[in-house]
Design a protein around this motif. Structure first.
Motif: not given
Lengths: 330, 331
Positions: B183-193, B195-199, B234-245
């Motif tokens: 549940l935490t992972v899912t909610l965190l992931a939604v928050l990150v998404l 965050g990307i939209a706001v960014l 590239w940095m954003l993509g790399g960081g997000l991929a690592a987080l997803g991992g």
């Protein structure tokens, strides 16, 4: 370290049946990528339907081998049409992603428990090529020069494999230097110009995809015959990546490119494998750094480095012409 | 606007169908084994969780494509590297034995640095040499082979779990359940998404990314430093991929080829949503995650990824530009 053993290992792989199979599969890929500019990243899918087409016909349904060969070719044609119809009108990279996805989807379906009664699932199918070996005129025993020796079975597969490479090579050379070949090369160079000359680019791309796919399927059959077995896990996307590596190495868009590429690729790969193993055994390389079980992985990492360096510094490969291979994707 | 038009029905569907299903399931007495509705709800929850994780990893893939039109085959390896880097920091065998949270944050930083490093070290020099896109595409395959097998040598073939949050009791949600970790992972992931939209919508760099995606030449002519934007992506993509991992390793397991297995699903999500669109990648990945999990209601589990990939092929037949993509045709 035993250098003669390393060298004979490398030579044996360089001219062996696997090199012939990869040369053949890469010739199909060369028609797609080198001559038509199609990014087919699922050549392994064509090899899979070819190998399984043969294996299923003979092993599951007790059919004759010639019917299996025709079945494999028919499967490759259907697969090429299925892949080509939606994607050949789109940007080049759509075909790349679709073909790799299709290859992987096929592998997952063939290996699933649901398909097991027909495909053997994770266990695959075995012993379906007896008719092929029965045709062999070579007496049992081992043949060869110096330490490079092959069993009579391998020799028979090798002869048939390299003859196929020769025949397909001649056929492709004739095709490429025909008006048809000029059209597909013009599609690679400038699709819009080809279309403005009244050529049906879509139809030509489709013909190229089908023909190269059939060549890939024949390679898949030879591979299945050589080991007398098909197993879904032999058809992972990595195979296509190796095909690209050897094609870029030899020179894409050259008839002999995939042949030279395949021989060199397997020579170097086997050389590295053997040399690394011996260096570890002789403790020239500390086992803490790389253990024998990791040699395979190191080898593949080096293939990756080779691919990067080749494309960056010599994109035309050994035989290619730089002017012709400055591909630019749209 | 387009994005909202698509999101509203999708949200409405989720909001209506889920309570309806759970209400139906709660009304019934469950005699033996879960009912179909309960299994469907469980698959949907699992699917959304899987989908948001794919979404996090695939946004970067899509943004990279949007800015420099390169399909990054090595993106799956960024995912694996994030997960295994966190593993080394987290699990004490030879590592410092950090708690997973700082380990995950360090992995994200490492992923971002790695993304920046390949942009500065490989892609920018190649662009300067005038290397064609198709050739660069093949270079990403070489990079993928290299990184994957370096991870294999360093990490080994054995699947492993993180030290924390390994065993948890399930929170009952009507007939279905979810662990606090998931549940935490899912909610965190939604928050990150979000965050990307706001960014992308509100910040200067986000606006610059969208401008470069829309029209690179025009953006450059208007004074946007395109190289800097590409480096940022590239940095954003790399960081997000690592987080997803890390997330994927947490809910499933850490393996040396986890990213490569995820890569095709990322492609499916990105193409489904529309190649190059960040919001498309999010919606597409969500659909792919739900399709993969829901398919297990009717079909064998070992085929769940295959259905997700089939969806990709069907979408290309019907709507090749994807759900949110712009129509673009060659030939």
């Amino acid at each position: 370290m035993d250098f003669s053993a390393i060298l004979t290992d490398a030579l044996r792989s360089g001219i062996g049946p696997i090199a012939a199979v990869y040369a053949l599969a890469a010739m199909g890929l060369n028609l797609h990528f080198g001559y038509t500019g199609l990014l087919n990243f699922g050549q392994v899918g064509f090899m899979l339907v070819g190998g399984y087409g043969l294996a299923i016909t003979v092993s599951t349904y007790d059919g004759p081998m010639w019917l299996g060969v025709l079945g494999g070719i028919a499967c490759a044609i259907v697969l090429a049409l299925l892949l080509g119809l939606p994607t050949l009108r789109l940007r080049a990279d759509y075909l790349a992603i679709t073909t790799i996805a299709a290859g992987e989807t096929l592998r997952l379906f063939y290996r699933s428990g649901w398909a097991e009664p027909v495909t053997g699932g994770v266990f695959g199918l075995q012993r379906f090529a007896n008719d092929f070996y029965a045709l062999s005129p070579i007496e049992p025993g081992t043949y060869g020069v110096w330490l490079v020796r092959f069993s009579s079975r391998d020799l028979w597969v090798m002869i048939v494999g390299w003859v196929l490479v020769l025949v397909v090579g001649c056929l492709l050379a004739l095709l490429i230097h025909s008006p048809w070949g000029r059209v597909i090369r013009s599609i690679r160079e400038d699709e819009v110009a080809a279309r403005s000359l009244g050529k049906n680019v879509y139809a030509y791309k489709m013909q190229s995809l089908v023909l190269g796919g059939v060549i890939g399927a024949v390679a898949g059959m030879m591979q299945a015959i050589q080991v007398q077995s098909v197993n879904p896990d032999n058809y992972d996307p990595g195979v296509t990546f190796f095909l690209y590596t050897l094609l870029v190495l030899g020179g894409a868009g050259r008839i002999l490119g995939p042949v030279v590429g395949s021989i060199l690729f397997w020579f170097v790969l086997s050389f590295l494998d053997s040399a690394l193993r011996q260096a570890i055994d002789a403790e020239y390389i500390s086992p803490d750094l790389i253990s024998t079980s990791e040699v395979g992985a190191v080898r593949f990492a080096l293939v990756g480095v080779a691919l990067i360096l080749l494309v960056a510094f010599r994109p035309q490969g050994i035989l290619g012409s730089r002017k012709e291979m400055l591909l630019s994707g749209r | 606007m387009r994005c909202q038009r698509m999101l509203v029905p999708a949200l409405a569907l989720v909001l209506v169908v889920v309570p309806a299903l759970s209400a139906r399931a709660q009304g019934e007495e469950v005699p033996r084994g879960p009912t179909f509705a309960a299994r469907a709800l469980q698959a949907l929850i699992d699917g959304v969780q899987f989908g948001v994780i794919i979404a996090i990893t695939s946004v970067g893939l899509s943004l990279i494509f949007g800015t420099i039109h390169l399909i990054n085959f090595a993106h799956g390896e960024f995912v694996t590297i994030g997960a295994t880097f966190a593993f080394f920091l987290n699990v004490s065998a030879g590592g410092p034995g950090w708690h997973l949270v700082p380990a995950a944050l360090a992995a994200v930083v490492f992923g971002a640095l790695l993304g920046g490093a390949v942009e500065r070290g490989i892609w920018r020099p190649l662009r300067a040499r005038g290397t064609g896109l198709i050739n660069m595409f093949i270079v990403t395959i070489g990079l993928s082979l290299l990184l994957r097998h370096v991870v294999l040598v360093l990490y080994g073939t054995r699947p492993a779990s993180y030290a924390q949050y390994d065993i948890q009791s399930v929170i009952e949600l009507g007939p279905a359940g979810i662990t606090p970790r998931d549940l935490t992972v899912t909610l965190l992931a939604v928050l990150v998404l979000l965050g990307i939209a706001v960014l992308l919508q509100k910040t200067r760099i986000g606006t610059a990314v969208r401008a470069v995606s829309a029209n690179r030449d025009l953006a450059e002519a208007s004074g946007i430093d395109v190289q800097r934007v590409v480096l940022f992506v590239w940095m954003l993509g790399g960081g997000l991929a690592a987080l997803g991992g890390v997330f994927f390793g947490l809910v499933e397991i850490v393996t040396w080829d986890m990213g490569f297995k995820l890569l095709l699903l990322m492609f499916a999500g990105v193409i489904l949503g529309g190649l190059g669109s960040a919001y498309g990648a999010m919606v597409g990945s969500l659909v792919i995650g739900v399709v993969a999990q829901m398919s297990t209601l009717w079909f064998p589990v070992d085929l769940q990824y295959a259905w997700a990939l089939l969806v990709l092929i069907v979408v290309l037949l019907v709507r090749p530009q994807g759900i949110l993509g712009r129509a673009e045709r060659v030939g």
